[in-house]
Design a protein around this motif. Structure first.
Motif, PDB file in Angstrom:
ATOM      1  N   GLU A 106      -5.869   5.754   2.044  1.00  0.00           N
ATOM      2  CA  GLU A 106      -5.786   4.898   0.855  1.00  0.00           C
ATOM      3  C   GLU A 106      -7.160   4.443   0.342  1.00  0.00           C
ATOM      4  OE1 GLU A 106      -3.248   1.683   1.894  1.00  0.00           O
ATOM      5  OE2 GLU A 106      -1.506   2.980   2.297  1.00  0.00           O
ATOM      6  N   LYS A 107      -8.086   4.160   1.251  1.00  0.00           N
ATOM      7  CA  LYS A 107      -9.360   3.573   0.863  1.00  0.00           C
ATOM      8  C   LYS A 107     -10.530   4.560   0.871  1.00  0.00           C
ATOM      9  CE  LYS A 107      -7.478  -0.565   0.712  1.00  0.00           C
ATOM     10  NZ  LYS A 107      -7.280  -1.308  -0.565  1.00  0.00           N
ATOM     11  N   GLU A 116      -3.777   5.367   7.644  1.00  0.00           N
ATOM     12  CA  GLU A 116      -3.355   4.876   6.328  1.00  0.00           C
ATOM     13  C   GLU A 116      -4.532   4.280   5.560  1.00  0.00           C
ATOM     14  OE1 GLU A 116      -0.216   2.171   7.171  1.00  0.00           O
ATOM     15  OE2 GLU A 116       1.157   3.729   7.901  1.00  0.00           O
ATOM     16  N   ASP A 119     -10.123   8.104   0.567  1.00  0.00           N
ATOM     17  CA  ASP A 119      -9.693   9.415   0.071  1.00  0.00           C
ATOM     18  C   ASP A 119      -9.441  10.425   1.182  1.00  0.00           C
ATOM     19  OD1 ASP A 119      -9.839   8.550  -2.598  1.00  0.00           O
ATOM     20  OD2 ASP A 119     -12.001   8.950  -2.654  1.00  0.00           O
TER      21      ASP A 119
END
Length: 211
Positions: A157-158, A153, A160
């Motif tokens: 999210e951080k 995750e 790409d």
């Protein structure tokens, strides 16, 4: 599974251990063979492998539990030296310690000392590897799956969805190996994630992991 010596009552019996699911009968405190051990001290000795945060947490919990039960608590920090842990275990047995909890550095080297404690009537608990009266363990594959899902995750999210990953495992201990298989399985589902190093450090410490 390698054979080891289990202790039933006061008789050491060579056994292969329990290798398939087995439903044990209910504990009967009134059984003839279930008598309180004689001559043991009201003390709890923790054989601690090193000072990583997890083990410091275990030590804190054991100290609190001992205090609530009126037990003398001693922490024997081995600093990742197996011989030091074995010597501490043997000393605890010689001093009639009522309980031992161990986080083994070398499970095979420590086993004779723990078996001697069990034969004497001492309670023995371990953090994962036997022999012991009870062990602390967890569903290892599920643990690794949850950890890797959290990492996935973060990557999505951080970063790409792209990342080079270094896995620091403990595959040398067979009981923990499923945790890291789960991590490889989960991370392997991300097309732009590469595991660039898969290392099992000799010691399970943050210092060893940063080398």
């Amino acid at each position: 599974m390698a054979s080891f010596y289990a202790v039933f009552g006061s008789y050491p019996v060579k056994a292969e251990g329990i290798t398939t699911p087995l439903k044990l009968p209910a504990f009967d405190s009134k059984a003839a063979t279930c008598k309180p051990p004689v001559g043991l001290d009201r003390s709890l000795v923790f054989l601690q492998d090193n000072d990583r945060q997890f083990m410091e947490g275990v030590k804190f919990g054991l100290a609190q539990a001992a205090e609530r039960r009126g037990l003398k608590f001693t922490d024997e920090l081995a600093e990742d030296a197996s011989s030091k842990m074995v010597a501490a275990a043997d000393a605890a047995v010689a001093n009639n310690a009522g309980a031992l909890v161990a986080a083994p550095i070398d499970a095979l080297a420590l086993a004779p000392s723990l078996l001697a404690a069990i034969a004497k009537g001492t309670y023995v608990g371990t953090v994962v590897p036997p022999p012991a009266v009870t062990i602390l363990n967890a569903p290892q594959y599920l643990t690794g799956e949850r950890l890797a899902q959290a990492a996935s995750e973060f990557i999505i999210e951080k970063l790409d969805g792209r990342a080079n990953v270094v896995l620091l495992t403990h595959d040398s201990l067979q009981f923990l190996a499923p945790r890291f298989k789960a991590m490889r399985d989960v991370l392997g589902r991300l097309p732009d994630v590469r595991i660039v190093a898969d290392i099992s450090p000799a010691l399970s410490t943050s210092r060893e992991g940063t080398r």
